[in-house]
Each structure stands twice: as C-alpha cells, then as structure tokens.
Design a protein around this motif. Sequence first.
Motif, PDB file in Angstrom:
ATOM      1  N   ILE A 197      15.728 -23.568  21.183  1.00 23.18           N
ATOM      2  CA  ILE A 197      14.366 -23.089  21.443  1.00 23.18           C
ATOM      3  C   ILE A 197      13.999 -22.100  20.344  1.00 23.18           C
ATOM      4  O   ILE A 197      14.712 -21.112  20.108  1.00 23.18           O
ATOM      5  CB  ILE A 197      14.257 -22.430  22.829  1.00 23.18           C
ATOM      6  CG1 ILE A 197      14.648 -23.424  23.926  1.00 23.18           C
ATOM      7  CG2 ILE A 197      12.834 -21.917  23.059  1.00 23.18           C
ATOM      8  CD1 ILE A 197      14.646 -22.833  25.326  1.00 23.18           C
TER       9      ILE A 197
ATOM     10  N   ASN B  15      12.824 -16.388  16.471  1.00 22.48           N
ATOM     11  CA  ASN B  15      13.893 -15.853  17.328  1.00 22.48           C
ATOM     12  C   ASN B  15      14.348 -14.471  16.858  1.00 22.48           C
ATOM     13  O   ASN B  15      15.541 -14.174  16.772  1.00 22.48           O
ATOM     14  CB  ASN B  15      15.067 -16.832  17.394  1.00 22.48           C
ATOM     15  CG  ASN B  15      14.723 -18.074  18.193  1.00 22.48           C
ATOM     16  OD1 ASN B  15      13.607 -18.221  18.684  1.00 22.48           O
ATOM     17  ND2 ASN B  15      15.675 -18.976  18.335  1.00 22.48           N
TER      18      ASN B  15
ATOM     19  N   THR C 297      20.170 -27.875  23.295  1.00 18.77           N
ATOM     20  CA  THR C 297      18.751 -27.529  23.267  1.00 18.77           C
ATOM     21  C   THR C 297      18.571 -26.249  22.460  1.00 18.77           C
ATOM     22  O   THR C 297      19.194 -25.225  22.752  1.00 18.77           O
ATOM     23  CB  THR C 297      18.193 -27.335  24.682  1.00 18.77           C
ATOM     24  OG1 THR C 297      18.268 -28.571  25.396  1.00 18.77           O
ATOM     25  CG2 THR C 297      16.740 -26.884  24.637  1.00 18.77           C
TER      26      THR C 297
ATOM     27  N   SER D  52      19.918 -16.896  16.404  1.00 20.15           N
ATOM     28  CA  SER D  52      20.256 -17.480  17.696  1.00 20.15           C
ATOM     29  C   SER D  52      19.498 -18.783  17.911  1.00 20.15           C
ATOM     30  O   SER D  52      18.415 -18.992  17.353  1.00 20.15           O
ATOM     31  CB  SER D  52      19.913 -16.493  18.815  1.00 20.15           C
ATOM     32  OG  SER D  52      20.020 -17.099  20.089  1.00 20.15           O
ATOM     33  N   ASP D  53      20.051 -19.666  18.742  1.00 14.29           N
ATOM     34  CA  ASP D  53      19.328 -20.896  19.056  1.00 14.29           C
ATOM     35  C   ASP D  53      18.445 -20.758  20.287  1.00 14.29           C
ATOM     36  O   ASP D  53      17.936 -21.738  20.813  1.00 14.29           O
ATOM     37  CB  ASP D  53      20.285 -22.088  19.197  1.00 14.29           C
ATOM     38  CG  ASP D  53      21.274 -21.942  20.339  1.00 14.29           C
ATOM     39  OD1 ASP D  53      21.193 -20.942  21.081  1.00 14.29           O
ATOM     40  OD2 ASP D  53      22.123 -22.837  20.498  1.00 14.29           O
ATOM     41  N   LYS D  54      18.234 -19.506  20.736  1.00 15.76           N
ATOM     42  CA  LYS D  54      17.288 -19.205  21.817  1.00 15.76           C
ATOM     43  C   LYS D  54      16.586 -17.891  21.467  1.00 15.76           C
ATOM     44  O   LYS D  54      17.150 -17.041  20.757  1.00 15.76           O
ATOM     45  CB  LYS D  54      18.011 -19.040  23.163  1.00 15.76           C
ATOM     46  CG  LYS D  54      18.840 -20.236  23.613  1.00 15.76           C
ATOM     47  CD  LYS D  54      17.974 -21.376  24.088  1.00 15.76           C
ATOM     48  CE  LYS D  54      18.805 -22.479  24.761  1.00 15.76           C
ATOM     49  NZ  LYS D  54      19.828 -23.073  23.885  1.00 15.76           N
TER      50      LYS D  54
END
Length: 543
Positions: free
Chosen positions: A353, A370, A351, A399-401
């Motif tokens: 975000i 992000n 996932t 970052s993936d969050k």
Amino acid sequence: MKIMPRNLAVFITVGAFLIAITCAEDPYRFFEWNVTYGDIYPLGVRQQGILINGKFPGPDIYSVTNDNLIINVFNSLDEPFLISWNGIQQRRNSFEDGVLGTTCPIPPGKNFTYILQVKDQIGSFYYFPSLAFHKAAGGFGGIRILSRPRIPVPFDEPADDFTVLIGDWYKSNHTALKAILDRGHKLRNPDGILINGRGPNVTSFTVQKGKTYRLRISNVGLQNSLNFRIQNHRMKLVEVEGTHTVQQMYSSLDIHCGQSYSVLITADQSDRDYYIVVSSRFTNPILATTGVLHYSNSASKVSGPIPGGPTIQVDWSLNQARSIRTNLTASGPRPNPQGSYHYGMINTTRTIIIQSSAAQVNKKQRYGLNSVSFKPTDTPLKLADYFNIGGVFRVGSISDKPTGGGLYLDTAVMGADYRTFVEIVFQNPEDIVMSYHLDGYQFFVVGMDGGVWSKGSRNVYNLRDGVARSTIQVYPKSWSAIYVPLDNVGMWNLRTEFWARQYLGQQFYLRVYTNSGSIRDEFPIPKNARLCGKASGQHTRPL
C-alpha cells in the motif's frame, strides 16, 4: 600455433553457433542524437529549450516488436543529461532505464549509447529527459512499436499515423523552475498547454474525407490531467500503453500525466477545418489550447466557440477509466490472444500500500511516499547493487504500508522477490489527481474507487479484462489497485508523474531480486556502461 583436429572441430562448432545466433538476431535500428539548447517560443515568449537534432519536440522513434534500438546520445548541454523511455520495459536490463537510480548521467560534451530492445512489446510510448527539471524544457518525443508481420492487428491499417504530444507548460526557463524548488518552495500553476510543442491553433493534422487515421496521444506534461477531443468527431480507443483495448467510442478522453492512448478517427464530416481541443481537468482556472484537424479539400478555417468538455467532474472521469478494458480476442506482440494470461486466477503473495504525503522537511517543501521523501545519491543504486558497494542504499528503507509518521529523507528502496505476484494499492488522501508510473513493467489495473481501500474493496475488482499498462491515475480522496507479476529482475523506479513532486522526493525504487546469477534472469552490466560515484574505478564486463 597449430590447431589440433579436436580443437578445430570445437572452434568450427562455436563459430557456426555464433553465426547462427547472428543470423537469428532481431533487426537493429540506429539513431544518433545531438542534445542542445535552443530558443523556443511555444507560448510566445522566448525560452531556453532542449532540442534533439535541432527539433522540439524531438524525433519520433519508429520500431517493430523485438527490434534492437541503438541510440547514441551526444550531450551538448552545459550540465549532465539522461533520457528515460516511458513504458519501454527494458527486459532483464534496468541498466539502460535512463533514470538516476540506474544509469550514470552523460557529462557535458560526452556521449552514451543506449542499447535497448523493445522485447515483446507493441504500442505507443514516449521518451523524456529524467534529470533535474529538464522535462520542463523539452527533450521528449514519441515512440511507436508496430506489430511484427503476420501478427494480426484488430483494426484495418489507417491511412496515416500521427504522434500527438500534449502537456502543460511554463513560460519560465527550466533553470528558474528548478531554482524555486531547490529553495524549498512550490511552483505556481502552469501557464498553458502545448500540442506537439506549439501553442493555440498552430499544430495541424491533414486528413482526407472518408479515410481513417490513428492518433497516438501522450500526456508528456508536468502535472495536469488533460482532456482531449476533436470537434464533431468521435474517437475509437484501440490501444493503451501496449495493450489492445475493447474498441469503444468516446467523444473525449481524459489522459493523465504520463499516460499514452491510441485512437482511430474517421474523417466523416463535411470538408472544413475542425478544432482539436486539449483542456486541463480538475483545475481552477481551466487551461485550454487548440489545434486543427484540416480536411484536405477544406476551404473554411476553424471558427466559432471552442467545443466544451468536462472540467472538474471526478465521477465522469472515474467511470470512463473503468470502461477501458483489454481486448481479450486480440493478439499482443505474439500470436496468442492477450487474454490468455489469466491474472485474476493467480493468488497474490503480498499487498503493498503506497500513500502520498506532503510536508516541510528542514523548512523546505518535500513530498513522499509512505513517509519517505527520496534522497538521490551520486552512485546509481543499480551499480551499487551490482558491484556490492555499501553505504549507498538499504533494502527496506521504505515500508510497504503507510507508517503514519512524519516525512523524512532517505534513499528509499523496497525489496521484492523475482517471480512473485503482488498487489499494489495507491491511496490518495489529497485533493488532487495523482498519477504513478512503474518502470520495467506492465501491470493490470484491477480497481479504483473513492474513499479508503480495505480488503473488502477486492469485491469490486475486475479480475477478467482489466487493462494492462504502466501508468495509473488515482483520483482525489480515492484509491487505485494494480496486480503486478514481478517477472523482470532489476532496480525499477516507481514515481509520481507530477514532476515537481517527483523532483522533491515522491518516488522510490523497487528492487526485484534473484540470487540465480543467470543471464536468463538478468543481463550483465553493459560493456559501455558509464561508472560514476562510488562505482568509479570498477570495471564492466570484458565481452
């Protein structure tokens, strides 16, 4: 030199194989474009426009599924230029994507030949200039990909097929707008809206009573969501960015930045002229413009008040967006039904975000995702990756969050593995509608709602017939979620379609990677690829 019998047999076999490949190739379509400056007057004020073969907007591209498009672009401007192809997936070939992270700009006075294949695609798309702030000067046009013969289309062939390019517009030259952004300031609101490059009541479409027509509508504008409607006529939505949709009737459609829709209209009213209306959504003041739907036997011009439409109602737009679904009984580019790919039954492996933000960096306005505001380099990231050139980018630099930290500059690249199935959530904490585009892919829109996304939000996902497309809107203080099968190796741009924000950093590149080295997974660099920056002096493939 005498060829021995065995070698001769091999020579003949290879030759026959090459001839078989040549005979089996999909059709080629050739285009030659000259990009120039020219005076345009879309809102009654002289501006420096970007013309293609003397046209504003540029010429349409007509093609059929799997066609090879050979587009030779001559840059007659006084600055570098690139064209990108919104929604064309560039299967296994991100070198041709035409954005700064994949393709070297075309220098002034030079040319570059794009070699594209519209592999396994149908539908309505557009092209646009991707560098600097050229998009505010023109250089865009429509792309249509028709189904191959004998592939059933879920509606009768229309009497005619029209490209309708809508978008907000500034009276200022693109150079002046870019200078404002370069000084670290925000742009004021656009001055008006255009239909096919023209102002109020100039663009006209002629129809015959009783016949049905297809309109391919693309929002090629710079920031505003737009509502499209035709006086006294309803529209049947039939296709969205390459996906046949459940055929529902709409009195008006919200079309967000970067999005494309196909509708059918039937000329079933009395013989006269009718307003075509395009108005901005969620803005103050509301911008609007008009065109004309002209019945061929009409003796009466448009008159009276312009038909009203939605203005700031978010729920109305959200509910409409949720109603747009895939037609599971229709064929796509292949004979099999579009619904045969059961995306809702595949487990996601990751996932991601993505959250937007805006802030001052070094006393200049910047935008980011992000907490990273994208910083371009003079070497396309794809070339640096291909030639193993260090010091250009770092995988994992975004970052993936959301991090919750302050905004900073970096050449943002996110890594992802080939053939994984990921969930991407776009979180919008701001008071404006955002619109995001992912190059190289169609993704499944599984959900959108107000508030902050959580794992519980998956309980309202559409896991059966969510529409597959390449551009997704995110409403104010809301989230939107998509599923993406990462089946296309390459370096792919994920960006906002709010163009000033894109220019000031609200984008990154998704590096979909495999170490297989097989041309089944990714094509080698094109032989004619331009090499620039740190890739200068390298060599493309010999064949």
